[in-house]
Design an enzyme around this catalytic site. Structure first.
Site, PDB file in Angstrom:
ATOM      1  N   HIS A  43      45.823   8.333  88.359  1.00 22.44           N
ATOM      2  CA  HIS A  43      44.895   7.324  87.828  1.00 22.44           C
ATOM      3  C   HIS A  43      43.660   8.067  87.302  1.00 22.44           C
ATOM      4  CE1 HIS A  43      42.703   3.655  87.225  1.00 22.44           C
ATOM      5  NE2 HIS A  43      41.702   4.115  87.967  1.00 22.44           N
TER       6      HIS A  43
ATOM      7  N   ASP B 166      46.173   0.019  85.245  1.00 21.25           N
ATOM      8  CA  ASP B 166      46.620   0.764  84.060  1.00 21.25           C
ATOM      9  C   ASP B 166      47.853   0.098  83.443  1.00 21.25           C
ATOM     10  OD1 ASP B 166      44.649   2.825  84.653  1.00 21.25           O
ATOM     11  OD2 ASP B 166      45.951   3.334  86.319  1.00 21.25           O
TER      12      ASP B 166
HETATM   13  N1  NDP Z   1      42.339   2.622  91.132  1.00 21.47           N
HETATM   14  C1  NDP Z   1      41.811   1.853  90.218  1.00 21.47           C
HETATM   15  O1  NDP Z   1      42.498   1.325  89.343  1.00 21.47           O
HETATM   16  C2  NDP Z   1      40.349   1.596  90.195  1.00 21.47           C
HETATM   17  C3  NDP Z   1      39.526   2.181  91.117  1.00 21.47           C
HETATM   18  N2  NDP Z   1      38.192   1.931  91.114  1.00 21.47           N
HETATM   19  C4  NDP Z   1      37.410   2.573  92.154  1.00 21.47           C
HETATM   20  O2  NDP Z   1      37.170   1.626  93.191  1.00 21.47           O
HETATM   21  C5  NDP Z   1      36.008   2.029  93.920  1.00 21.47           C
HETATM   22  C6  NDP Z   1      35.105   0.837  94.163  1.00 21.47           C
HETATM   23  O3  NDP Z   1      34.665   0.312  92.946  1.00 21.47           O
HETATM   24  P1  NDP Z   1      33.537  -0.841  92.913  1.00 21.47           P
HETATM   25  O4  NDP Z   1      33.838  -1.914  93.880  1.00 21.47           O
HETATM   26  O5  NDP Z   1      33.347  -1.173  91.496  1.00 21.47           O
HETATM   27  O6  NDP Z   1      32.313  -0.008  93.392  1.00 21.47           O
HETATM   28  P2  NDP Z   1      30.899  -0.467  93.975  1.00 21.47           P
HETATM   29  O7  NDP Z   1      29.972   0.635  93.670  1.00 21.47           O
HETATM   30  O8  NDP Z   1      30.564  -1.853  93.569  1.00 21.47           O
HETATM   31  O9  NDP Z   1      31.218  -0.499  95.522  1.00 21.47           O
HETATM   32  C7  NDP Z   1      31.656   0.648  96.118  1.00 21.47           C
HETATM   33  C8  NDP Z   1      31.532   0.514  97.614  1.00 21.47           C
HETATM   34  O10 NDP Z   1      31.933   1.780  98.085  1.00 21.47           O
HETATM   35  C9  NDP Z   1      31.234   2.040  99.263  1.00 21.47           C
HETATM   36  N3  NDP Z   1      30.877   3.449  99.461  1.00 21.47           N
HETATM   37  C10 NDP Z   1      31.572   4.262 100.282  1.00 21.47           C
HETATM   38  N4  NDP Z   1      31.011   5.449 100.374  1.00 21.47           N
HETATM   39  C11 NDP Z   1      29.919   5.437  99.577  1.00 21.47           C
HETATM   40  C12 NDP Z   1      28.927   6.380  99.293  1.00 21.47           C
HETATM   41  N5  NDP Z   1      28.947   7.592  99.843  1.00 21.47           N
HETATM   42  N6  NDP Z   1      27.956   6.015  98.436  1.00 21.47           N
HETATM   43  C13 NDP Z   1      27.933   4.798  97.881  1.00 21.47           C
HETATM   44  N7  NDP Z   1      28.860   3.842  98.142  1.00 21.47           N
HETATM   45  C14 NDP Z   1      29.842   4.162  98.987  1.00 21.47           C
HETATM   46  C15 NDP Z   1      30.012   1.165  99.265  1.00 21.47           C
HETATM   47  O11 NDP Z   1      30.205   0.353 100.390  1.00 21.47           O
HETATM   48  P3  NDP Z   1      29.741   0.765 101.825  1.00 21.47           P
HETATM   49  O12 NDP Z   1      28.267   1.052 101.750  1.00 21.47           O
HETATM   50  O13 NDP Z   1      30.069  -0.438 102.565  1.00 21.47           O
HETATM   51  O14 NDP Z   1      30.538   1.958 102.229  1.00 21.47           O
HETATM   52  C16 NDP Z   1      30.120   0.285  98.052  1.00 21.47           C
HETATM   53  O15 NDP Z   1      29.933  -1.064  98.355  1.00 21.47           O
HETATM   54  C17 NDP Z   1      35.391   3.168  93.109  1.00 21.47           C
HETATM   55  O16 NDP Z   1      35.810   4.379  93.686  1.00 21.47           O
HETATM   56  C18 NDP Z   1      36.031   3.022  91.736  1.00 21.47           C
HETATM   57  O17 NDP Z   1      36.047   4.231  91.039  1.00 21.47           O
HETATM   58  C19 NDP Z   1      37.621   1.087  90.210  1.00 21.47           C
HETATM   59  C20 NDP Z   1      38.394   0.486  89.251  1.00 21.47           C
HETATM   60  C21 NDP Z   1      39.815   0.723  89.153  1.00 21.47           C
HETATM   61  O1  OAA Z   2      36.661   5.310  86.762  1.00 22.29           O
HETATM   62  C1  OAA Z   2      36.337   4.316  87.429  1.00 22.29           C
HETATM   63  O2  OAA Z   2      35.588   4.313  88.421  1.00 22.29           O
HETATM   64  C2  OAA Z   2      36.911   2.983  87.057  1.00 22.29           C
HETATM   65  C3  OAA Z   2      38.370   3.046  86.990  1.00 22.29           C
HETATM   66  O3  OAA Z   2      39.040   3.707  87.747  1.00 22.29           O
HETATM   67  C4  OAA Z   2      39.027   2.255  85.955  1.00 22.29           C
HETATM   68  O4  OAA Z   2      38.365   1.464  85.282  1.00 22.29           O
HETATM   69  O5  OAA Z   2      40.235   2.433  85.778  1.00 22.29           O
END
Ligand code: NDP
Ligand code: OAA
Length: 421
Positions: free
Chosen positions: A261, A233
């Site tokens: 966030h 952000d």
């Molecule tokens: N704070 C921030 O600024 C940001 C946060 N995010 C957050 O980061 C997280 C990951 O994003 P991203 O890598 O794009 O996501 P993806 O969907 O590509 O990967 C997420 C991973 O989370 C795991 N996971 C854990 N529990 C579950 C479940 N119950 N169902 C499905 N998958 C699960 C999976 O791995 P496994 O199967 O190994 O558990 C999966 O590989 C999200 O929560 C997203 O909202 C994204 C962007 C910015």
């Molecule tokens: O909402 C989401 O999963 C992605 C996110 O946090 C962002 O882009 O800041």
């Protein structure tokens, strides 16, 4: 080098006359093929270590000591970095940044400890193959597994990225509960097996409240070692200010992001600077700050999804790298960085017991200080309050995961992640 067992595999890379040579012990080949049968090898286990729990952990060791010695490098102790959600798209960028030295620097050997699930363990093996094929000299070892107790062992850093995305029809309260349980388990595992000074960075959403849950479930670790990612952000805000002012982004400093966030976040233009001048003097357009800049930053995630068809992966990975570097490098004089941290005792009157994004500085030793004295005008104050109230409501929904009784989930009006619209 660790002895080969039916469930582990070690590799040694020797360098002779400048040529890398992979020494593959005969025992390594067959077990590695066998490991493709996930039900047998990566059987799910509970959150306590069992006698044969090591059998669930896959271990690749790259011993480059000979190479390092011949290059005159000192034998620095590798940094152990645990990453959850290691098969996800953010990790698919971040792991390569970590292994290449872009995060901890070119002289810091690294051990990656990758946490997946039965769902993702094959994909994590695939990622590890790509890491191998990238020939990163700093990468000393990759561990992979599905039990946080095994994967987090002795971790110096834990980058908690994995979380379930909200699916159609799922209420935010459900998301808080599902992901909260994951972060409670991971907090307990860190408490049990990680380095006593592990730095925990929570990325998986809703990241502020997930960080609170992880911290509350790790009573033996210092609360200050937990933070949640709002650096994306901050970076988004900095870019918008630079574009509007027509300056390179490195001229934009003191960009705080306050609060959650989520779409209630408050990117702070009141205290931001462009060069040595307040941003609001360089961009003399209050309506733009309030009606354009603020919502644009807060909903940038949704805009990316709308255009790109998936949520921010590369920029999130970059911002995690920035977050870590901000803790291990001194903050430039007069600047700050933003991250969500425990509010206990904060100087801005935010309720204790939350994780709330604030401006911080670091001397570069992994610790931080909250920057006092930011101007909080009426507009900023009312926006900050709204984000605080949202976090209080989120906390009430996860009371059962942090040892509180009597609270009830009262999220009626759905609050949004930056990527939702
Ligand atoms: N704070 C921030 O600024 C940001 C946060 N995010 C957050 O980061 C997280 C990951 O994003 P991203 O890598 O794009 O996501 P993806 O969907 O590509 O990967 C997420 C991973 O989370 C795991 N996971 C854990 N529990 C579950 C479940 N119950 N169902 C499905 N998958 C699960 C999976 O791995 P496994 O199967 O190994 O558990 C999966 O590989 C999200 O929560 C997203 O909202 C994204 C962007 C910015
Ligand atoms: O909402 C989401 O999963 C992605 C996110 O946090 C962002 O882009 O800041």
């Amino acid at each position: 080098m660790a002895p080969a067992t039916p469930f582990s595999c070690s590799k040694q890379i020797a360098v002779a006359g400048g040529h890398a040579r992979l020494v593959r012990p005969p025992a390594c080949v067959l077990p590695r093929l066998r490991q493709r049968r996930p039900t047998r090898i990566f059987a799910a286990s509970g959150n306590t270590a069992t006698a044969d729990s090591k059998a669930n952990l896959r271990n690749l060791t790259y011993d480059l000591s000979e190479a390092s010695a011949s290059n005159g490098e000192s034998q620095t102790k590798p940094i152990k970095v645990a990453v959850s959600g290691a098969a996800g798209q953010i990790s698919n960028h971040l792991l390569f940044m970590l292994a290449s030295g872009q995060v901890f620097g070119p002289n810091a050997p690294i051990i990656l400890q990758l946490l997946g699930s039965e769902r993702s363990i094959n994909a994590i093996e695939g990622v590890s193959m790509e890491l191998e094929d990238s020939l990163y000299p700093l990468l000393r070892e990759i561990k992979m597994g599905i039990d946080p107790i095994e994967v987090f062992e002795d971790a110096d850093w834990a980058l908690l990225i994995g979380a379930k995305p909200r699916s159609k029809g799922m209420e935010r309260a459900d998301l808080l509960d599902v992901n909260g349980r994951v972060f409670a388990e991971q907090g307990r595992a860190l408490n049990e097996v990680a380095s006593r000074d592990v730095k925990v960075v929570v990325v998986g959403n809703p990241c502020n409240t997930n960080a609170l849950i992880a911290m509350e479930n790790a009573p033996d670790l210092p609360p200050k070692n937990f933070s949640a990612l709002t650096r994306l952000d901050q970076n988004r805000a900095r870019f918008q200010l630079a574009v509007k002012a027509g300056v390179p982004f490195d001229k934009v400093s003191r960009v705080a992001v306050w609060g959650n966030h989520s779409t209630t976040q408050v990117p702070d233009w009141v205290n931001a600077r462009i060069g040595d001048t307040p941003a609001s003097k360089v961009i003399d357009d209050e309506a733009w700050f309030k009606e354009d800049f603020t919502p644009k930053v807060a909903t940038r995630g949704a805009s990316v999804i709308q255009k790109w068809g998936r949520s921010s992966g590369a920029s999130t990975a970059g911002s995690i790298a920035d977050h870590v570097r901000s803790l291990i490098q001194p903050t430039p004089e007069g600047d700050c960085f933003s991250m969500a941290i425990s509010t206990d005792g904060n100087p801005y009157g935010i309720a204790d017991g939350l994780f709330y994004s604030m401006p911080c500085t670091s001397t570069g030793n992994g610790d931080y200080d909250i920057v006092p004295g930011f101007e909080v005008d009426e507009w900023l104050s009312s926006k900050m309050k709204a984000s605080e109230e949202e976090l209080i409501r989120e906390k009430e929904c996860v009371a059962h995961l942090i040892g509180l009784e009597g609270a009830a989930c009262a999220i009626t009006e759905d609050t949004m992640l930056p990527g939702e619209n």
